[in-house]
Write a protein that holds these residues in place. Sequence first.
Motif, PDB file in Angstrom:
ATOM      1  N   CYS A  79     -17.441  73.024 -91.059  1.00  0.00           N
ATOM      2  CA  CYS A  79     -18.233  74.663 -90.566  1.00  0.00           C
ATOM      3  C   CYS A  79     -18.972  74.876 -92.120  1.00  0.00           C
ATOM      4  O   CYS A  79     -19.980  75.466 -91.753  1.00  0.00           O
ATOM      5  N   ILE A  80     -19.300  74.536 -93.054  1.00  0.00           N
ATOM      6  CA  ILE A  80     -19.805  74.857 -93.830  1.00  0.00           C
ATOM      7  C   ILE A  80     -20.716  74.132 -93.911  1.00  0.00           C
ATOM      8  O   ILE A  80     -22.468  74.596 -94.042  1.00  0.00           O
ATOM      9  N   SER A  81     -20.710  73.170 -93.716  1.00  0.00           N
ATOM     10  CA  SER A  81     -22.760  71.645 -93.661  1.00  0.00           C
ATOM     11  C   SER A  81     -23.124  72.350 -92.076  1.00  0.00           C
ATOM     12  O   SER A  81     -23.973  72.927 -91.959  1.00  0.00           O
ATOM     13  N   LEU A  82     -22.282  72.898 -90.618  1.00  0.00           N
ATOM     14  CA  LEU A  82     -22.988  73.442 -89.785  1.00  0.00           C
ATOM     15  C   LEU A  82     -23.609  75.011 -90.287  1.00  0.00           C
ATOM     16  O   LEU A  82     -24.907  75.151 -89.703  1.00  0.00           O
ATOM     17  N   LEU A  83     -22.746  75.746 -90.902  1.00  0.00           N
ATOM     18  CA  LEU A  83     -23.433  76.738 -91.228  1.00  0.00           C
ATOM     19  C   LEU A  83     -24.761  76.842 -91.814  1.00  0.00           C
ATOM     20  O   LEU A  83     -26.213  77.874 -92.551  1.00  0.00           O
TER      21      LEU A  83
END
Length: 291
Positions: A79-83
């Motif tokens: 989620c960190i990379s996606l966001l």
Amino acid sequence: MWMHSKFIIVQVLVVIFLCVNLLLIVTFFKNECFYTTARYILFAVTLLSDSFLFLVSDLLFILSIFQITMQVFLCGVICISLLLYLIITPVTLTAMTLERYVAICMPLRHAELCSTRNTLHVILIIHGLSSVPYAVIFIIFFASASLDFYYQYTICTVEIFTVYKWQDHVRSAVFQFYFLIMCVIIMLCYVKLMKVARTASGDDKISSSKGLRTVTLHAFQLLLCLIQFWYPLIMSILIYTNFTDLQHVRFFCYIMFNLAPRCLSPLVYGLRDEMFLHALKKCLSCGLCGL
């Protein structure tokens, strides 16, 4: 049946967008002249970030559709990379609008301000600015959640990182601040470009009008991208009101505010730009000849 339909719709859209982006990325890297032009470098950044976003968001969508769980810790990394890449596109589009403003309103300083070196510095600044909102969100989460929570298995969604309701308010405040800043920048650039377009003549008027149309398309694309900043607030309201069609709203927002804005990038620079369009046709003809 509806779940299968949603799955097929998303897969078709993602495959189409990825194929188009891949073709444009190949075109960019096959022509050295694009390496030294700020707007093409920034365009390549949007293509790469959007392609990564398509792949990762599609992965999470598939996991959600088939109810596949994973550890919260692994979900957090994804989620960190996606966001991060979710916000890079609107920030990069804002930088591209500023580049058009400099090119038309400050033509004598364009070569200096938009040099290759400065553009690379801008890319670093874009990534830095894009990481701030989600750094705040996840720092708050890491400070609030217990250690055991990271080893639990759950369906991976961004909402699981909201432990307390006040975290939604912090996240919404950060997003709305970014929303306001980028909207102000776009509006100021648009007004300045409109003034130049009205007073210009001859070739300058054609160039100014073309730049104004490009900024208009950027504004529309940014509008869709920036509306996604209101998505956390909308979802939190629906969750706390026990809205029954939450999955349908999530799917609609995913299509309209994540996928749709990113399909406009090829239109704005891949097809409307004469130089890039010529290189694209050449790349396609070489590919067909190779077959």
